[in-house]
Design a protein around this motif. Structure first.
Motif, mmCIF file in Angstrom:
data_model
loop_
_atom_site.group_PDB
_atom_site.id
_atom_site.type_symbol
_atom_site.label_atom_id
_atom_site.label_comp_id
_atom_site.label_asym_id
_atom_site.label_seq_id
_atom_site.Cartn_x
_atom_site.Cartn_y
_atom_site.Cartn_z
ATOM 1 N N GLU A 232 -1.323 -2.323 -14.788
ATOM 2 C CA GLU A 232 0.097 -2.360 -14.455
ATOM 3 C C GLU A 232 0.342 -3.085 -13.124
ATOM 4 O O GLU A 232 1.270 -3.896 -13.007
ATOM 5 N N ASP B 93 2.610 -6.413 -12.819
ATOM 6 C CA ASP B 93 3.793 -6.393 -11.951
ATOM 7 C C ASP B 93 3.703 -7.451 -10.853
ATOM 8 O O ASP B 93 4.678 -8.164 -10.580
ATOM 9 N N LYS C 39 4.178 -11.135 -12.051
ATOM 10 C CA LYS C 39 5.566 -11.546 -12.284
ATOM 11 C C LYS C 39 6.249 -12.045 -11.015
ATOM 12 O O LYS C 39 7.191 -12.832 -11.093
ATOM 13 N N ASP D 253 11.973 -7.005 -11.309
ATOM 14 C CA ASP D 253 10.547 -7.330 -11.164
ATOM 15 C C ASP D 253 10.103 -7.205 -9.713
ATOM 16 O O ASP D 253 9.016 -6.702 -9.421
ATOM 17 N N ARG E 8 9.759 -3.480 -8.909
ATOM 18 C CA ARG E 8 8.524 -2.899 -9.461
ATOM 19 C C ARG E 8 7.317 -3.305 -8.618
ATOM 20 O O ARG E 8 6.440 -2.500 -8.355
ATOM 21 N N SER E 9 7.291 -4.561 -8.198
ATOM 22 C CA SER E 9 6.181 -5.046 -7.396
ATOM 23 C C SER E 9 6.140 -4.347 -6.034
ATOM 24 O O SER E 9 5.056 -4.033 -5.522
ATOM 25 N N TRP F 256 4.189 -1.016 -5.372
ATOM 26 C CA TRP F 256 2.745 -1.018 -5.164
ATOM 27 C C TRP F 256 2.366 -1.203 -3.702
ATOM 28 O O TRP F 256 1.195 -1.141 -3.359
#
Length: 148
Positions: free
Chosen positions: A109, A113, A116, A140, A143-144, A147
Motif C-alpha cells: 500500500e 500510494d 501515485k 492521492d 493518502r501519501s 505515510w
C-alpha cells in the motif's frame, strides 16, 4: 525489480516470481491497476502515459528501499506501463512478499500510494471529445501524506 514498459504483463507470472523467494515467505500481496472509463472526465476511452526515463526508475527504487526500511520486505516488484492504453488494460502492478501479512500489506500500500504522487509519470485521458492531461489528485496526496 522495476520495469517501465509498453507491453502488458502477466499477474500470474509475477506472483510466481515473488513466490519463488523462498520458504521464509509467508505472505504475498499484489495490486493491479486498470484503465477505467472515468477519471477527471467521463467517457474515457483510453489513456496515454509518459515518464521521465532513468529518473522514474530511480524514484521507484527509492520507494522500494524505503518500504524495506519500514517493514520486513523480502522482495518487491513494480511494473508500470507507458504509451497508449485501452479500457481495461493493466497499467500498474505492485507486488510485495514478506514473512508476515501485515508487513506485505503495508509495504504494498505504501509503494502504491507513494508511486501515485512521487514517480514522474504523466497521464493523458482520451475521450471522444478530445484529450486531457490529468492533474495530481488531492486525495492521492493526502493518502501519501499518511505515510510520513
Amino acid at each position: 525489480m522495476i520495469s517501465i514498459q509498453t507491453d502488458d504483463f502477466d499477474v500470474g507470472t509475477e506472483y510466481e516470481a515473488l513466490r519463488s523467494t523462498g520458504p521464509s515467505t509467508g505472505a504475498i500481496v499484489t495490486f493491479s491497476g486498470l484503465v477505467r472509463d472515468s477519471g477527471d472526465l467521463s467517457g474515457v476511452t483510453g489513456l496515454f502515459l509518459e515518464h521521465y526515463p532513468g529518473m522514474t526508475e530511480q524514484v521507484i527504487q527509492g520507494l522500494i528501499d524505503e518500504a524495506g526500511r519500514r517493514w520486513d520486505v523480502q522482495r518487491a516488484r513494480v511494473i508500470h506501463r507507458v504509451g497508449r492504453l485501452a479500457l481495461a488494460d493493466q497499467i500498474v502492478f505492485v507486488g510485495v512478499c514478506s514473512a508476515h501479512r501485515g508487513d506485505a500489506f503495508a509495504a504494498c500500500e505504501f509503494i502504491m500510494d507513494a508511486l501515485k504522487t512521487s514517480a514522474p509519470f504523466w497521464k493523458k485521458e482520451i475521450t471522444r471529445e478530445g484529450e486531457h492531461w490529468v492533474e495530481q489528485k488531492e486525495s492521492d496526496v493526502a493518502r501519501s501524506r499518511n505515510w510520513e
